[in-house]
Scaffold this motif. Structure first.
Motif, short mmCIF file in Angstrom:
data_model
loop_
_atom_site.label_atom_id
_atom_site.label_comp_id
_atom_site.label_asym_id
_atom_site.label_seq_id
_atom_site.Cartn_x
_atom_site.Cartn_y
_atom_site.Cartn_z
N ILE A 37 21.74 21.44 51.30
CA ILE A 37 21.51 20.61 52.50
C ILE A 37 21.39 19.15 52.10
N ASP A 38 20.62 18.87 51.05
CA ASP A 38 20.48 17.49 50.58
C ASP A 38 21.82 16.89 50.19
N LYS A 39 22.64 17.67 49.49
CA LYS A 39 23.94 17.17 49.03
C LYS A 39 24.82 16.77 50.21
N VAL A 40 24.88 17.62 51.23
CA VAL A 40 25.71 17.33 52.39
C VAL A 40 25.20 16.09 53.12
N TYR A 41 23.92 16.05 53.37
CA TYR A 41 23.38 14.94 54.15
C TYR A 41 23.28 13.64 53.35
N ASP A 42 23.19 13.72 52.04
CA ASP A 42 23.28 12.52 51.21
C ASP A 42 24.67 11.90 51.35
N GLN A 43 25.69 12.78 51.36
CA GLN A 43 27.07 12.30 51.52
C GLN A 43 27.27 11.70 52.91
N ILE A 44 26.72 12.33 53.93
CA ILE A 44 26.84 11.79 55.29
C ILE A 44 26.18 10.41 55.36
N THR A 45 25.01 10.29 54.75
CA THR A 45 24.29 9.02 54.74
C THR A 45 25.14 7.92 54.09
N ILE A 46 25.78 8.25 52.98
CA ILE A 46 26.64 7.28 52.28
C ILE A 46 27.84 6.91 53.15
N GLU A 47 28.53 7.92 53.70
CA GLU A 47 29.74 7.67 54.49
C GLU A 47 29.45 6.85 55.75
N ARG A 48 28.28 7.06 56.34
CA ARG A 48 27.94 6.35 57.57
C ARG A 48 27.13 5.08 57.30
N ASN A 49 26.92 4.77 56.02
CA ASN A 49 26.17 3.59 55.63
C ASN A 49 24.80 3.53 56.31
N LEU A 50 24.08 4.65 56.23
CA LEU A 50 22.76 4.76 56.84
C LEU A 50 21.67 4.53 55.79
N PRO A 51 20.48 4.17 56.23
CA PRO A 51 19.36 4.10 55.28
C PRO A 51 19.14 5.48 54.65
N ALA A 52 18.66 5.50 53.41
CA ALA A 52 18.51 6.75 52.65
C ALA A 52 17.69 7.80 53.38
N ASP A 53 16.69 7.39 54.14
CA ASP A 53 15.82 8.36 54.81
C ASP A 53 16.15 8.56 56.29
N ALA A 54 17.30 8.09 56.73
CA ALA A 54 17.67 8.14 58.15
C ALA A 54 17.71 9.56 58.70
N LEU A 55 18.09 10.52 57.88
CA LEU A 55 18.24 11.90 58.34
C LEU A 55 17.15 12.81 57.79
N LYS A 56 16.11 12.24 57.21
CA LYS A 56 15.06 13.02 56.55
C LYS A 56 14.39 14.01 57.49
N SER A 57 14.02 13.58 58.67
CA SER A 57 13.36 14.48 59.62
C SER A 57 14.27 15.67 59.96
N TYR A 58 15.54 15.37 60.20
CA TYR A 58 16.50 16.42 60.53
C TYR A 58 16.68 17.39 59.36
N THR A 59 16.88 16.86 58.16
CA THR A 59 17.10 17.73 57.01
C THR A 59 15.84 18.53 56.67
N ASP A 60 14.66 17.93 56.86
CA ASP A 60 13.42 18.68 56.64
C ASP A 60 13.33 19.87 57.59
N ASN A 61 13.73 19.66 58.84
CA ASN A 61 13.74 20.77 59.81
C ASN A 61 14.75 21.84 59.42
N LEU A 62 15.93 21.42 58.98
CA LEU A 62 16.95 22.38 58.53
C LEU A 62 16.43 23.21 57.36
N LYS A 63 15.85 22.54 56.38
CA LYS A 63 15.34 23.24 55.20
C LYS A 63 14.26 24.24 55.58
N ALA A 64 13.37 23.86 56.47
CA ALA A 64 12.31 24.78 56.91
C ALA A 64 12.92 25.98 57.63
N SER A 65 13.89 25.73 58.48
CA SER A 65 14.55 26.80 59.22
C SER A 65 15.26 27.78 58.28
N TYR A 66 16.02 27.24 57.34
CA TYR A 66 16.78 28.10 56.42
C TYR A 66 15.89 28.81 55.41
#
Length: 138
Positions: free
Chosen positions: A34-63
């Protein structure tokens, strides 16, 4: 494609098609994946490093609450989304497509070395231009 045909119960589309797509899904969805995918998305979209942290934390908890097989099943459903888009794209381009589930997944995975890549096959899509010539009865 000849090596795949017996794995796909000798269906003729496997060797008659001009192209063959194998759709595969991760055999497990881990926190690291999950981190690998969303790290790549963050890079491609030029987002701050923690922009998707809440979302990825929820994904990780769910999975993390699921079994490995349940995580694969979720990944397989995601592969089916891509599969459906590919079928629709083929139709748009007037390319014939034959969606297939009729094959021995484990044998195809072994042939293609998918396990080493952390993947398992889900579906096959054959593509080609329809032969419009009149065929004689076989």
């Amino acid at each position: 494609m000849e090596k795949i045909q017996p794995i796909a119960y000798n269906q003729p589309q496997i060797t008659e098609a001009s192209h063959l797509l194998i759709f595969a899904a991760w055999d497990d969805i881990t926190a690291a994946a999950i981190d690998k995918v969303y790290d790549q998305i963050t890079i491609e979209r030029n987002l701050p490093a923690d922009a998707l942290k809440s979302y990825t934390d929820n994904l990780k908890a769910s999975y993390s609450a699921l079994t490995k097989e349940q995580r694969f099943e979720r990944a397989a459903r995601q592969a089916y989304i891509a599969f459906g888009v590919a079928i629709a794209a083929a139709a748009t381009e007037q390319v014939d497509a034959t969606p297939m589930e009729g094959f021995k997944n484990a044998e195809l995975d072994q042939l293609l070395g998918l396990h080493e890549k952390g993947l398992r096959s889900t579906t096959i899509l054959t593509l080609g231009v329809r032969d419009t010539r009149q065929r004689l009865a076989r």
